[in-house]
Design a protein around this motif. Structure first.
Motif, PDB file in Angstrom:
ATOM      1  N   ALA A  41       3.613  -9.514  -2.668  1.00 38.92           N
ATOM      2  CA  ALA A  41       3.078 -11.093  -2.410  1.00 38.92           C
ATOM      3  C   ALA A  41       3.972 -12.007  -2.894  1.00 38.92           C
ATOM      4  CB  ALA A  41       1.716 -11.583  -3.163  1.00 38.92           C
ATOM      5  N   LYS A  43       4.677 -15.228  -3.138  1.00 41.36           N
ATOM      6  CA  LYS A  43       4.597 -16.217  -3.869  1.00 41.36           C
ATOM      7  C   LYS A  43       4.457 -16.201  -5.670  1.00 41.36           C
ATOM      8  CE  LYS A  43      -0.288 -17.001  -4.574  1.00 41.36           C
ATOM      9  NZ  LYS A  43      -1.235 -15.906  -3.791  1.00 41.36           N
ATOM     10  N   ASP A  63       3.933  -9.676   1.795  1.00 39.70           N
ATOM     11  CA  ASP A  63       3.052 -10.758   2.147  1.00 39.70           C
ATOM     12  C   ASP A  63       3.571 -12.232   2.078  1.00 39.70           C
ATOM     13  OD1 ASP A  63       0.853 -12.470   1.759  1.00 39.70           O
ATOM     14  OD2 ASP A  63      -0.338 -11.524   0.318  1.00 39.70           O
ATOM     15  N   MET A  85      -0.342 -13.737   5.539  1.00 35.96           N
ATOM     16  CA  MET A  85      -1.576 -13.509   5.031  1.00 35.96           C
ATOM     17  C   MET A  85      -2.299 -14.912   4.590  1.00 35.96           C
ATOM     18  SD  MET A  85      -1.980 -10.790   5.867  1.00 35.96           S
ATOM     19  CE  MET A  85      -3.312  -9.559   5.096  1.00 35.96           C
ATOM     20  N   ARG A 132     -10.018 -12.297   6.759  1.00 36.62           N
ATOM     21  CA  ARG A 132     -10.039 -12.564   5.269  1.00 36.62           C
ATOM     22  C   ARG A 132     -11.449 -12.614   4.888  1.00 36.62           C
ATOM     23  NH1 ARG A 132      -6.486 -14.938   1.483  1.00 36.62           N
ATOM     24  NH2 ARG A 132      -7.812 -15.326  -0.579  1.00 36.62           N
ATOM     25  N   HIS A 175      -9.360 -11.041  -1.585  1.00 38.20           N
ATOM     26  CA  HIS A 175      -8.819 -11.232  -2.903  1.00 38.20           C
ATOM     27  C   HIS A 175      -9.547 -11.088  -4.036  1.00 38.20           C
ATOM     28  CE1 HIS A 175      -5.803 -12.055  -5.741  1.00 38.20           C
ATOM     29  NE2 HIS A 175      -4.862 -12.064  -5.054  1.00 38.20           N
ATOM     30  N   SER A 178      -6.992 -13.284  -9.133  1.00 42.21           N
ATOM     31  CA  SER A 178      -5.773 -13.022  -9.901  1.00 42.21           C
ATOM     32  C   SER A 178      -6.048 -12.473 -11.410  1.00 42.21           C
ATOM     33  CB  SER A 178      -4.707 -13.960  -9.848  1.00 42.21           C
ATOM     34  OG  SER A 178      -3.377 -13.526 -10.001  1.00 42.21           O
ATOM     35  N   GLN A 179      -5.430 -11.654 -11.808  1.00 38.51           N
ATOM     36  CA  GLN A 179      -5.339 -11.129 -13.140  1.00 38.51           C
ATOM     37  C   GLN A 179      -6.676 -10.519 -13.463  1.00 38.51           C
ATOM     38  OE1 GLN A 179      -3.011 -10.451 -15.245  1.00 38.51           O
ATOM     39  NE2 GLN A 179      -4.364 -10.139 -17.391  1.00 38.51           N
ATOM     40  N   GLY A 211      -4.480  -8.872  -3.953  1.00 41.56           N
ATOM     41  CA  GLY A 211      -3.803  -8.859  -5.077  1.00 41.56           C
ATOM     42  C   GLY A 211      -4.827  -8.584  -6.217  1.00 41.56           C
ATOM     43  N   GLY A 212      -4.487  -9.231  -7.315  1.00 43.69           N
ATOM     44  CA  GLY A 212      -5.221  -9.319  -8.271  1.00 43.69           C
ATOM     45  C   GLY A 212      -4.966  -8.331  -9.650  1.00 43.69           C
ATOM     46  N   PHE A 213      -3.888  -7.315  -9.264  1.00 44.80           N
ATOM     47  CA  PHE A 213      -3.814  -6.209 -10.156  1.00 44.80           C
ATOM     48  C   PHE A 213      -3.186  -7.066 -11.708  1.00 44.80           C
ATOM     49  CE2 PHE A 213      -3.754  -4.487  -6.232  1.00 44.80           C
ATOM     50  CZ  PHE A 213      -4.595  -3.123  -6.330  1.00 44.80           C
ATOM     51  N   GLU A 250      -1.552  -5.856  -1.773  1.00 49.52           N
ATOM     52  CA  GLU A 250      -0.577  -7.021  -1.845  1.00 49.52           C
ATOM     53  C   GLU A 250      -0.425  -7.612  -3.240  1.00 49.52           C
ATOM     54  OE1 GLU A 250      -2.980 -10.142   0.180  1.00 49.52           O
ATOM     55  OE2 GLU A 250      -2.850  -9.063   2.023  1.00 49.52           O
ATOM     56  N   PRO A 251      -0.102  -6.773  -4.153  1.00 48.83           N
ATOM     57  CA  PRO A 251       0.172  -7.299  -5.570  1.00 48.83           C
ATOM     58  C   PRO A 251       1.177  -8.078  -5.592  1.00 48.83           C
ATOM     59  CG  PRO A 251       1.204  -4.822  -5.338  1.00 48.83           C
ATOM     60  CD  PRO A 251       0.255  -5.306  -3.976  1.00 48.83           C
ATOM     61  N   GLY A 252       0.971  -9.198  -6.278  1.00 51.66           N
ATOM     62  CA  GLY A 252       2.063 -10.006  -6.726  1.00 51.66           C
ATOM     63  C   GLY A 252       2.522 -10.107  -8.143  1.00 51.66           C
ATOM     64  N   ARG A 253       1.609 -10.380  -9.097  1.00 55.25           N
ATOM     65  CA  ARG A 253       1.581 -10.551 -10.441  1.00 55.25           C
ATOM     66  C   ARG A 253       2.078  -9.143 -11.075  1.00 55.25           C
ATOM     67  NH1 ARG A 253      -0.434 -13.869 -14.042  1.00 55.25           N
ATOM     68  NH2 ARG A 253      -1.960 -14.677 -12.452  1.00 55.25           N
ATOM     69  N   TYR A 350       4.249 -16.095 -11.577  1.00 54.74           N
ATOM     70  CA  TYR A 350       3.909 -17.596 -11.555  1.00 54.74           C
ATOM     71  C   TYR A 350       4.484 -18.498 -12.695  1.00 54.74           C
ATOM     72  CZ  TYR A 350       0.670 -15.418  -8.386  1.00 54.74           C
ATOM     73  OH  TYR A 350       0.032 -14.630  -7.251  1.00 54.74           O
TER      74      TYR A 350
HETATM   75  C1  LIG Z   1      -1.652 -14.703  -4.242  1.00 60.60           C
HETATM   76  C2  LIG Z   1      -1.872 -13.692  -3.300  1.00 60.60           C
HETATM   77  C3  LIG Z   1      -1.711 -12.294  -3.552  1.00 60.60           C
HETATM   78  C4  LIG Z   1      -1.171 -11.839  -4.992  1.00 60.60           C
HETATM   79  O1  LIG Z   1      -2.096 -12.133  -6.063  1.00 60.60           O
HETATM   80  P1  LIG Z   1      -1.796 -11.267  -7.221  1.00 60.60           P
HETATM   81  O2  LIG Z   1      -3.094 -11.947  -8.141  1.00 60.60           O
HETATM   82  O3  LIG Z   1      -0.795 -12.131  -8.008  1.00 60.60           O
HETATM   83  O4  LIG Z   1      -1.595 -10.013  -7.413  1.00 60.60           O
HETATM   84  C5  LIG Z   1      -2.085 -11.457  -2.707  1.00 60.60           C
HETATM   85  N1  LIG Z   1      -2.649 -11.587  -1.549  1.00 60.60           N
HETATM   86  C6  LIG Z   1      -2.945 -13.197  -0.934  1.00 60.60           C
HETATM   87  C7  LIG Z   1      -3.301 -13.089   0.086  1.00 60.60           C
HETATM   88  C8  LIG Z   1      -2.639 -14.091  -1.940  1.00 60.60           C
HETATM   89  O5  LIG Z   1      -2.872 -15.401  -1.632  1.00 60.60           O
END
Ligand SMILES: *Cc1c(COP(=O)(O)O)cnc(C)c1O
Length: 414
Positions: A41, A43, A63, A85, A132, A175, A178-179, A211-213, A250-253, A350
């Motif tokens: 992800a 962002k 993503d 997404m 979604r 989703h 996050s965290q 995401g959310g990991f 879709e991990p970001g963090r 972030y």
């Molecule tokens: C922000 C976002 C993520 C990433 O989330 P994390 O909590 O950083 O893993 C994944 N998918 C979508 C659609 C998002 O908006």
């Protein structure tokens, strides 16, 4: 090392200390352990070095949420697969994504957005259409379900419409927030998605767990990431899907949090308040708005690290806005003073991504360092963090409570 940087350069501007190896280690872990496709992800940290490092570590899927992110990935990781997404997109962005960049995967949470996607792609028949869903997220530090996601009772009709609109893949995503501190949140969300699919009478080709990991922050030490993947495995096994249904995440963090810290300079000390050269309009958004007490280390202007005589401080950023305040508490040596430097850890996600130029501040230099992050989910450092003191710890544990026993046993290192 951050120490050498202080000694040799006495940087005037905030410095993002970046650790590309930490990105690489996290990416390899996800790719080898997650039983499906890993989309980064963008962002969470859109720095070009992050995209390049991920590509080098074998991440081929991204993503994205905007045309700018699409162009960034096209440039830094050419040939990658992208999934658009964001559930609300402009027609122009959809068309450019499809026709100029070959993006075929789109998500949406309304019939209107689905119609827009079909229209803006000239009724393309080769789309991957991802619905979604809004899920009830428990245990996340940030909920993301208020703004996006079709409600459970409206989901079946939208799933059916998506199924009819494509000859390619139809899927569900969500989703959990996050965290996310509770692995079982994924399993619960998958059960909700499964019920909607059953009611719609369709099978999904893709289940995207989003995401959310989590990463590690003071007061928020999550269960091992393998517990999250185990919960997803259980959730997937319980879903009504077919043999070839793909699992995506879709991990970001979790991929980038450890990979950057921030070196800031103390411009003034006023009692327990330290005025810094970066703040809530720069890389410290979460420290201000979520009041997260990120881990810190102090360096004298002469370049030695100081650890003794810790006392709680709060931070102010450089802008004239009074919301530019990070309450912490941040435990630093009592003797910390103007001209000293503070390294704020675990800001790869972030952090720099949130920076603005408000009030003429926010320009950040970037320096690659080799030392370990302040904490790690991947064995690069301790799986704990120099803890904040009692009152704060308790406040956080109440909000992000874990199963009994685990949180209380956490060791305090300082
Ligand atoms: C922000 C976002 C993520 C990433 O989330 P994390 O909590 O950083 O893993 C994944 N998918 C979508 C659609 C998002 O908006």
């Amino acid at each position: 090392m951050p120490l050498d940087l202080v000694r040799e350069r006495s940087p005037e501007r905030p410095v993002a200390l970046v650790r590309p190896d930490a990105v690489s280690v996290a990416a390899r872990w996800f790719q080898s352990e997650f039983k499906g496709d890993v989309f980064y992800a963008v962002k969470a940290n859109p720095s070009p070095w992050v995209i390049r490092e991920l590509a080098q570590a074998g991440v081929r899927s991204f993503d994205v949420a905007s045309l700018n992110e699409i162009e960034l990935v096209a440039q830094e990781a050419p040939g990658s697969r992208m999934a658009f997404m964001h559930p609300v997109k402009s027609r122009k962005a959809i068309s450019a994504a499809y026709f100029d960049h070959g993006v075929k995967t789109f998500s949406f949470d309304t019939h209107e957005e689905l119609a827009k996607i079909l229209d803006a792609t000239g009724n393309a028949k080769d789309l991957n259409l991802i619905v979604r869903m809004g899920v009830q997220a428990e245990g996340a530090a940030y909920s993301l379900s208020g703004k996006f996601g079709v409600e459970p009772h409206n989901a079946p009709a939208l799933l059916l419409a998506a199924r009819r609109a494509t000859q390619d893949l139809m899927g569900v995503s969500f989703h959990v927030g996050s965290q996310c501190m509770r692995p079982t949140a994924y399993q619960a969300a998958m059960a909700q998605a499964s019920r909607a699919l059953v009611r719609a009478g369709v099978l999904a080709d893709v289940v995207d767990v989003g995401g959310g990991f989590p990463s590690i922050y003071p007061g928020m030490v999550p269960p091992d990431l393998s517990e999250y993947l185990a919960a997803i495995d259980r959730g997937f096994a319980e879903m009504m899907v077919h043999e070839t249904t793909e699992l995506w995440c879709e991990p970001g963090r979790a991929l980038v949090a450890e990979a950057s810290s921030l070196l800031v300079k103390v411009e003034l000390k006023k009692g327990d308040a330290l005025y810094l050269n970066d703040g809530s309009y720069g890389s410290l958004f979460d420290a201000a708005h979520m009041k997260w007490p990120f881990p810190v280390k102090a360096y004298r202007k002469t370049g030695e690290m100081v650890e003794e005589g810790l006392k709680p401080f709060r931070f102010y950023g450089p802008t004239c806005d009074s919301v530019d305040h990070m309450p912490g508490p941040f435990y630093l040596p009592e003797s910390v003073d103007e001209g000293d430097y503070i390294e704020i850890g675990m800001l790869g996600a972030y952090g720099v991504a949130m920076s603005t130029r408000f009030n003429g501040f926010g320009e950040t230099d970037t320096v690659e360092v080799q030392d370990a992050p302040m904490a790690s989910m991947y064995g690069l450092a301790k799986r704990s963090i120099p803890a904040v003191r009692q009152e704060n710890e308790e406040r956080k544990i109440v909000r992000f409570s874990r199963p009994k026993g685990a949180a209380g046993k956490r060791k305090r290192r300082r």
